[in-house]
Design an enzyme around this catalytic site. Structure first.
Site, short mmCIF file in Angstrom:
data_model
loop_
_atom_site.label_atom_id
_atom_site.label_comp_id
_atom_site.label_asym_id
_atom_site.label_seq_id
_atom_site.Cartn_x
_atom_site.Cartn_y
_atom_site.Cartn_z
N LYS A 1 0.82 -1.22 0.00
CA LYS A 1 0.00 0.00 0.00
C LYS A 1 0.85 1.26 0.00
O LYS A 1 2.02 1.25 0.39
CB LYS A 1 -0.99 -0.03 1.17
CG LYS A 1 -2.14 -1.03 0.89
CD LYS A 1 -3.21 -1.08 1.95
CE LYS A 1 -4.28 -2.09 1.51
NZ LYS A 1 -5.27 -2.38 2.56
N ARG B 1 -3.10 -10.21 4.90
CA ARG B 1 -3.56 -10.30 3.51
C ARG B 1 -2.45 -9.71 2.64
O ARG B 1 -2.17 -8.51 2.74
CB ARG B 1 -4.87 -9.53 3.36
CG ARG B 1 -5.45 -9.52 1.95
CD ARG B 1 -6.73 -8.70 1.91
NE ARG B 1 -7.32 -8.67 0.58
CZ ARG B 1 -6.92 -7.87 -0.40
NH1 ARG B 1 -5.92 -7.04 -0.22
NH2 ARG B 1 -7.51 -7.92 -1.58
#
Ligand code: PMM
Length: 268
Positions: free
Chosen positions: A214, A249
């Site tokens: 991210k 994840r």
């Protein structure tokens, strides 16, 4: 509830043409299955299949397009014996995925986006439901990144979600909580939540954390390309495993599993 001694690895399988992190490389059935088989060979615990991009600013797709992208993939992976999670905010898609063998529903809206989601989950008591912290559609979510105390507010909002779901018949044993890193949060909000992940764990549910590649990691280490955020991702996996989160994840599998095994060995 899938219980485990160690933190589990949920491998991301984005069946979308525009996911920010893998550039849509796995768009299409064949590509998705090939990538999923690689992840299985590397020992992935759960494969998270998603058909809709959730990157900041992303537009929604129709449920027909979402269904066509993900259901054949979920069906094939379940036939291969994989544990499959469906990443969707639509009850209709979650229901179709459950019908072909998915055992986890990963809803980034925690049941807020679709009023039919809670009943679906309540009607399938063996299904695990990931409740992520969310403040609205990706299209304009960053405008909602306003907090006085991010950890307390995320805790409160997750607790409200849990209460509402339980009210609608969902068994608390079905629930997994996720702070929603990057969703209506700026970099500092993300770091503050990760520093205080124990306060989310104290709500008493298994916790899933999704930081893989991210932007806030890129901002820290100076990596514009998501692929170059892999080491930063791994550092967080290591720390989250040490803190005992239920699952991470991530896009890569083997490095994450290796790190988790090392943590397990050091802290046995
Ligand atoms: N992040 C993305 C998508 N789905 N689901 C959960 N539970 N938690 C997350 O942090 C999360 C998610 C966005 O990342 P991607 O576009 O790389 O899949």
């Amino acid at each position: 509830m899938a219980k485990s001694e160690r933190t589990l690895v949920m491998g991301v399988l984005n069946v979308t043409p525009d996911s920010f992190a893998d550039g849509g490389r796995h768009f299409g059935f064949e590509k998705a299955i090939t990538r999923a088989k690689e992840m299985l060979a590397e020992g992935v615990d759960i494969i998270d299949v998603g058909g809709e991009s959730t990157r900041p600013g992303a537009e929604r797709i129709s449920s027909e397009i979402e269904r066509d992208r993900v259901i054949p993939v979920v069906s094939e992976l379940c036939a291969l014996g994989a544990t499959v999670s469906i990443d969707t905010t639509r009850a209709e898609i979650a229901g179709a995925a459950i019908a072909v063998g998915a055992t986890i529903v990963n809803d980034i809206s925690g049941g807020l986006a679709d009023p039919k989601m809670a009943k679906l989950i309540a009607d399938h008591p063996t299904i695990q439901f990931v409740v992520m912290h969310w403040r609205g559609e990706s299209k304009n979510m960053q405008a909602r990144a306003t907090y006085t105390d991010v950890v307390q507010e995320v805790r409160n909002e997750l607790s409200e979600r849990v209460a509402s779901l339980v009210d609608q018949g969902v068994n608390p044993e079905q629930l997994v909580l996720d702070p929603g890193i990057g969703f209506a949060k700026n970099s500092e909000h993300n770091w503050e939540l990760l520093r205080n992940i124990d306060r989310i764990q104290l709500l008493g549910f298994p916790v899933l954390v999704g930081v893989s590649r991210k932007r806030f990691l890129g901002d820290l280490v100076g990596a514009e390309n998501p692929d170059d955020r892999e080491f930063a991702t791994l550092a967080i996996t290591t720390e989250m495993a040490r803190r005992g989160v239920w699952a991470v994840r991530t896009h890569s599998v083997k490095p994450q599993l290796d790190a988790i095994k090392v943590v397990e060995e050091l802290h046995q």
